[in-house]
Scaffold this motif. Structure first.
Motif, PDB file in Angstrom:
ATOM      1  N   UNK A  68       0.276  -1.165  -0.361  1.00 38.83           N
ATOM      2  CA  UNK A  68      -0.118  -0.377  -0.415  1.00 38.83           C
ATOM      3  C   UNK A  68       0.960   1.061   0.184  1.00 38.83           C
ATOM      4  N   UNK A  69       0.710   1.928  -1.276  1.00 39.19           N
ATOM      5  CA  UNK A  69       2.229   2.835  -1.661  1.00 39.19           C
ATOM      6  C   UNK A  69       1.139   4.250  -1.057  1.00 39.19           C
ATOM      7  N   UNK A  70       0.434   4.257  -0.790  1.00 36.30           N
ATOM      8  CA  UNK A  70      -0.598   5.715  -1.294  1.00 36.30           C
ATOM      9  C   UNK A  70      -1.028   5.840   0.598  1.00 36.30           C
ATOM     10  N   UNK A  71      -1.585   7.739   0.261  1.00 39.62           N
ATOM     11  CA  UNK A  71      -2.864   7.822   2.070  1.00 39.62           C
ATOM     12  C   UNK A  71      -3.554   7.287   1.862  1.00 39.62           C
ATOM     13  N   UNK A  72      -4.459   7.098   3.347  1.00 37.73           N
ATOM     14  CA  UNK A  72      -5.191   5.914   3.957  1.00 37.73           C
ATOM     15  C   UNK A  72      -5.726   7.095   4.799  1.00 37.73           C
ATOM     16  N   UNK A  73      -7.326   6.752   4.500  1.00 34.87           N
ATOM     17  CA  UNK A  73      -7.769   7.907   4.625  1.00 34.87           C
ATOM     18  C   UNK A  73      -9.736   6.958   5.571  1.00 34.87           C
ATOM     19  N   UNK A  74     -10.401   7.344   5.773  1.00 35.66           N
ATOM     20  CA  UNK A  74     -11.075   6.900   6.575  1.00 35.66           C
ATOM     21  C   UNK A  74     -12.868   7.544   6.639  1.00 35.66           C
ATOM     22  N   UNK A  75     -13.163   6.798   5.726  1.00 35.67           N
ATOM     23  CA  UNK A  75     -15.161   7.867   5.659  1.00 35.67           C
ATOM     24  C   UNK A  75     -15.424   7.167   7.279  1.00 35.67           C
ATOM     25  N   UNK A  76     -15.411   8.198   8.511  1.00 41.02           N
ATOM     26  CA  UNK A  76     -16.364   7.411   9.186  1.00 41.02           C
ATOM     27  C   UNK A  76     -17.933   8.004   9.836  1.00 41.02           C
ATOM     28  N   UNK A  77     -18.212   9.163   8.886  1.00 41.09           N
ATOM     29  CA  UNK A  77     -18.613   9.606   9.335  1.00 41.09           C
ATOM     30  C   UNK A  77     -20.635   9.578   8.909  1.00 41.09           C
ATOM     31  N   UNK A  78     -20.327   8.000   8.330  1.00 43.44           N
ATOM     32  CA  UNK A  78     -21.902   7.397   7.243  1.00 43.44           C
ATOM     33  C   UNK A  78     -22.273   6.199   7.869  1.00 43.44           C
ATOM     34  N   UNK A  79     -23.282   5.774   7.428  1.00 44.64           N
ATOM     35  CA  UNK A  79     -23.344   4.705   8.011  1.00 44.64           C
ATOM     36  C   UNK A  79     -23.066   3.168   7.245  1.00 44.64           C
ATOM     37  N   UNK A  80     -22.211   3.559   6.680  1.00 46.74           N
ATOM     38  CA  UNK A  80     -21.793   2.729   5.633  1.00 46.74           C
ATOM     39  C   UNK A  80     -20.235   3.287   5.813  1.00 46.74           C
ATOM     40  N   UNK A  81     -19.568   3.027   6.851  1.00 44.19           N
ATOM     41  CA  UNK A  81     -18.240   3.337   7.164  1.00 44.19           C
ATOM     42  C   UNK A  81     -16.908   2.985   5.907  1.00 44.19           C
ATOM     43  N   UNK A  82     -16.112   3.399   5.508  1.00 40.64           N
ATOM     44  CA  UNK A  82     -15.165   2.985   4.632  1.00 40.64           C
ATOM     45  C   UNK A  82     -13.225   2.853   4.901  1.00 40.64           C
ATOM     46  N   UNK A  83     -12.301   2.808   3.701  1.00 38.85           N
ATOM     47  CA  UNK A  83     -11.094   3.068   3.866  1.00 38.85           C
ATOM     48  C   UNK A  83     -11.288   3.469   2.229  1.00 38.85           C
ATOM     49  N   UNK A  86      -5.029   5.055  -1.493  1.00 36.17           N
ATOM     50  CA  UNK A  86      -3.739   5.191  -2.721  1.00 36.17           C
ATOM     51  C   UNK A  86      -2.518   3.698  -3.217  1.00 36.17           C
ATOM     52  N   UNK A  87      -2.890   3.473  -4.125  1.00 35.06           N
ATOM     53  CA  UNK A  87      -1.784   2.887  -4.739  1.00 35.06           C
ATOM     54  C   UNK A  87      -1.546   1.312  -4.140  1.00 35.06           C
ATOM     55  N   UNK A  88      -2.326   0.959  -4.422  1.00 34.34           N
ATOM     56  CA  UNK A  88      -1.974  -0.890  -4.345  1.00 34.34           C
ATOM     57  C   UNK A  88      -1.787  -1.495  -5.482  1.00 34.34           C
ATOM     58  N   UNK A  89      -1.161  -2.641  -4.661  1.00 31.89           N
ATOM     59  CA  UNK A  89      -0.386  -3.488  -5.297  1.00 31.89           C
ATOM     60  C   UNK A  89      -0.433  -4.864  -4.941  1.00 31.89           C
ATOM     61  N   UNK A  90      -0.426  -5.995  -5.327  1.00 32.63           N
ATOM     62  CA  UNK A  90      -0.695  -7.198  -5.157  1.00 32.63           C
ATOM     63  C   UNK A  90       0.308  -8.156  -6.431  1.00 32.63           C
ATOM     64  N   UNK A  91       1.230  -8.876  -5.339  1.00 30.31           N
ATOM     65  CA  UNK A  91       1.940  -9.372  -5.625  1.00 30.31           C
ATOM     66  C   UNK A  91       1.676 -10.630  -6.476  1.00 30.31           C
ATOM     67  N   UNK A  92       2.197 -10.875  -7.929  1.00 32.61           N
ATOM     68  CA  UNK A  92       1.779 -12.367  -8.906  1.00 32.61           C
ATOM     69  C   UNK A  92       2.204 -13.117  -8.205  1.00 32.61           C
ATOM     70  N   UNK A  93       1.241 -14.682  -8.966  1.00 31.20           N
ATOM     71  CA  UNK A  93       1.590 -15.810  -8.411  1.00 31.20           C
ATOM     72  C   UNK A  93       3.281 -16.293  -8.319  1.00 31.20           C
ATOM     73  N   UNK A  94       4.202 -17.371  -8.272  1.00 30.49           N
ATOM     74  CA  UNK A  94       5.794 -17.241  -8.758  1.00 30.49           C
ATOM     75  C   UNK A  94       5.772 -17.373  -9.440  1.00 30.49           C
ATOM     76  N   UNK A  95       5.030 -18.124 -10.747  1.00 29.27           N
ATOM     77  CA  UNK A  95       5.372 -18.793 -12.008  1.00 29.27           C
ATOM     78  C   UNK A  95       4.451 -17.324 -12.740  1.00 29.27           C
ATOM     79  N   UNK A  96       4.153 -16.409 -12.510  1.00 31.92           N
ATOM     80  CA  UNK A  96       3.913 -15.302 -12.916  1.00 31.92           C
ATOM     81  C   UNK A  96       4.160 -15.044 -13.963  1.00 31.92           C
TER      82      UNK A  96
END
Length: 161
Positions: A68-83, A86-96
């Protein structure tokens, strides 16, 4: 009514008015604090610690490296809070062929509030990837890099004895 009775009544009305004004100010202060609490939590919450925690949790579920490379923001003012992350990377399979299976400008997650409060469970109402590049590929045996053994093991139904 006598003059002294009227004076006592007038003093009583003034006192009740002062009490009502005091209660109004106190109620306003409590309401302002409740409205400002999520903002204060957002300001004082250690984002670096949150980034590491969220990254570890996603990594433990997927069984792959997550950055997770970027900024994180929390949305807490809602009946559906969230997060918002920014900047998300997921590694590939080792053979990819590519280093990353997923590279995204951002990840938005919305939660249902009731399960979070009543059972301390994360129940997602929406997960959105923004600006995502997703590289899907099978290996020589036909197993896709989108298959996560760690995830499959946690969702397998339990056998009954």
């Amino acid at each position: 009514m006598t003059a002294s009775g009227a004076a006592v009544l007038l003093d009583l009305v003034k006192t009740l008015r002062r009490i009502a004004i005091g209660i109004s100010f106190l109620s306003g202060a409590v309401l302002a604090l409740l409205l400002a609490l999520p903002l204060l939590l957002n300001l004082f919450l250690e984002v670096r610690d949150a980034r590491e925690f969220v990254g570890r949790e996603i990594q433990s579920v997927l069984g792959r490296a997550v950055e997770l490379d970027g900024e994180i923001r929390f949305r807490l003012y809602s009946l559906s809070p969230g997060i918002e992350i920014a900047g998300v990377r997921v590694a590939n399979a080792s053979w990819g062929a590519n280093t990353d299976m997923v590279f995204s400008d951002g990840l938005d997650v919305d939660l249902h509030l009731l399960p979070l409060i009543t059972r301390q469970e994360l129940d997602f109402s929406r997960i959105t990837l923004r600006g995502a590049d997703i590289f899907l590929e099978p290996d020589a045996r036909g197993t896709g890099n989108w298959e996560f053994p760690a995830l499959r093991d946690t969702t397998r139904p339990e056998s009954k004895p």
